[in-house]
Design an enzyme around this catalytic site. Structure first.
Site, PDB file in Angstrom:
ATOM      1  N   LYS A 172      34.832  46.605  43.827  1.00 51.75           N
ATOM      2  CA  LYS A 172      33.880  45.594  44.296  1.00 51.75           C
ATOM      3  C   LYS A 172      32.782  46.213  45.183  1.00 51.75           C
ATOM      4  O   LYS A 172      32.922  47.338  45.672  1.00 51.75           O
ATOM      5  CB  LYS A 172      34.644  44.503  45.056  1.00 51.75           C
ATOM      6  CG  LYS A 172      35.609  43.691  44.173  1.00 51.75           C
ATOM      7  CD  LYS A 172      36.247  42.572  45.004  1.00 51.75           C
ATOM      8  CE  LYS A 172      37.168  41.712  44.161  1.00 51.75           C
ATOM      9  NZ  LYS A 172      37.731  40.586  44.966  1.00 51.75           N
TER      10      LYS A 172
ATOM     11  N   TYR B 183      33.852  34.051  37.885  1.00 47.02           N
ATOM     12  CA  TYR B 183      34.789  33.400  38.800  1.00 47.02           C
ATOM     13  C   TYR B 183      34.788  31.876  38.644  1.00 47.02           C
ATOM     14  O   TYR B 183      35.180  31.170  39.577  1.00 47.02           O
ATOM     15  CB  TYR B 183      34.464  33.778  40.247  1.00 47.02           C
ATOM     16  CG  TYR B 183      34.966  35.161  40.653  1.00 47.02           C
ATOM     17  CD1 TYR B 183      36.338  35.424  40.765  1.00 47.02           C
ATOM     18  CD2 TYR B 183      34.088  36.201  40.943  1.00 47.02           C
ATOM     19  CE1 TYR B 183      36.801  36.676  41.152  1.00 47.02           C
ATOM     20  CE2 TYR B 183      34.548  37.460  41.331  1.00 47.02           C
ATOM     21  CZ  TYR B 183      35.907  37.685  41.435  1.00 47.02           C
ATOM     22  OH  TYR B 183      36.375  38.926  41.817  1.00 47.02           O
TER      23      TYR B 183
ATOM     24  N   ASN C 278      37.621  42.596  49.511  1.00 46.68           N
ATOM     25  CA  ASN C 278      38.923  43.266  49.406  1.00 46.68           C
ATOM     26  C   ASN C 278      38.960  44.379  48.364  1.00 46.68           C
ATOM     27  O   ASN C 278      39.985  44.638  47.754  1.00 46.68           O
ATOM     28  CB  ASN C 278      40.032  42.225  49.174  1.00 46.68           C
ATOM     29  CG  ASN C 278      39.791  41.381  47.947  1.00 46.68           C
ATOM     30  OD1 ASN C 278      38.816  41.582  47.231  1.00 46.68           O
ATOM     31  ND2 ASN C 278      40.694  40.451  47.673  1.00 46.68           N
TER      32      ASN C 278
ATOM     33  N   HIS D 147      39.392  44.236  42.186  1.00 45.04           N
ATOM     34  CA  HIS D 147      39.838  43.064  41.430  1.00 45.04           C
ATOM     35  C   HIS D 147      40.875  43.499  40.410  1.00 45.04           C
ATOM     36  O   HIS D 147      40.801  44.608  39.884  1.00 45.04           O
ATOM     37  CB  HIS D 147      38.651  42.441  40.689  1.00 45.04           C
ATOM     38  CG  HIS D 147      39.050  41.416  39.659  1.00 45.04           C
ATOM     39  ND1 HIS D 147      39.329  40.106  39.992  1.00 45.04           N
ATOM     40  CD2 HIS D 147      39.254  41.522  38.309  1.00 45.04           C
ATOM     41  CE1 HIS D 147      39.672  39.450  38.884  1.00 45.04           C
ATOM     42  NE2 HIS D 147      39.636  40.278  37.853  1.00 45.04           N
TER      43      HIS D 147
ATOM     44  N   GLU E 114      38.447  38.708  30.493  1.00 46.38           N
ATOM     45  CA  GLU E 114      37.633  39.431  31.484  1.00 46.38           C
ATOM     46  C   GLU E 114      37.077  40.738  30.915  1.00 46.38           C
ATOM     47  O   GLU E 114      35.919  41.091  31.183  1.00 46.38           O
ATOM     48  CB  GLU E 114      38.464  39.663  32.760  1.00 46.38           C
ATOM     49  CG  GLU E 114      38.778  38.344  33.465  1.00 46.38           C
ATOM     50  CD  GLU E 114      39.617  38.489  34.717  1.00 46.38           C
ATOM     51  OE1 GLU E 114      39.912  39.631  35.141  1.00 46.38           O
ATOM     52  OE2 GLU E 114      39.983  37.444  35.294  1.00 46.38           O
TER      53      GLU E 114
END
Ligand code: IDP
Ligand code: MG
Length: 141
Positions: free
Chosen positions: A10, A50, A113, A116, A127
């Site tokens: 990320k 998302y 964080n 993913h 995805e």
């Protein structure tokens, strides 16, 4: 059991200089990288990716963050890839992530964080298809 999963490094991790170290973790954990690219997601792409979270209070924060800089998107291969990768990254909240996991070592907050991981075989297929065409996935080496 699917042998593929979808992963992302990320924007926080790319910005903080952790992309190489996270790629090392992927390789050390014996995942094969079938496809990888560095992208900058648009806000609309982040909202599409998302979409399952669109009713959540953190949806705007999440999609703004995910479109704030470079993300590395990855298609990974390993036996039982989805759960193996979830084990490698650790809990969503880094304060709950186990020692030795990527989120424990590189995440800065619950929202930012570092990585993913797809949460099911079904979602890993969706995805991977969101960011890769079939001929971008190289599995013969
Ligand atoms: P996961 O990434 O471990 O599968 P999800 O619950 O699917 O976790 O949430 C997707 C992402 O949304 C998280 O990785 C994190 O970046 C962000 N997120 C989840 N909960 C919160 C929150 O309470 N505040 C802000 N961001 C959140
Ligand atoms: Mg999730």
């Amino acid at each position: 059991m699917n042998n593929r999963t979808f992963a992302m490094i990320k924007p926080d991790a790319v910005r903080n200089g952790h992309m190489g170290k996270i790629l090392d973790r992927i390789i050390e954990a014996d995942f094969k990288i079938l496809g990888a690219k560095l992208i900058r997601m648009t806000k609309a792409q982040a909202e599409g990716f998302y979409a399952i979270h669109r009713e959540r209070p953190f949806f705007q924060e999440l999609t703004t963050f995910m479109s704030s800089g470079k993300t590395m998107v990855l298609a990974l291969e390993k036996d039982d890839a989805v759960s193996a990768w979830r084990d490698t990254i650790g809990a969503t909240n880094p304060s709950e992530a186990a020692d030795g996991t990527i989120r424990k070592d590189f995440a800065t907050s619950l929202g930012e964080n570092a990585v993913h991981g797809a949460d099911s075989d079904e979602n890993s297929v969706i995805e991977i298809g969101f960011f890769f065409t079939n001929n971008e996935l190289i599995s013969n080496q």
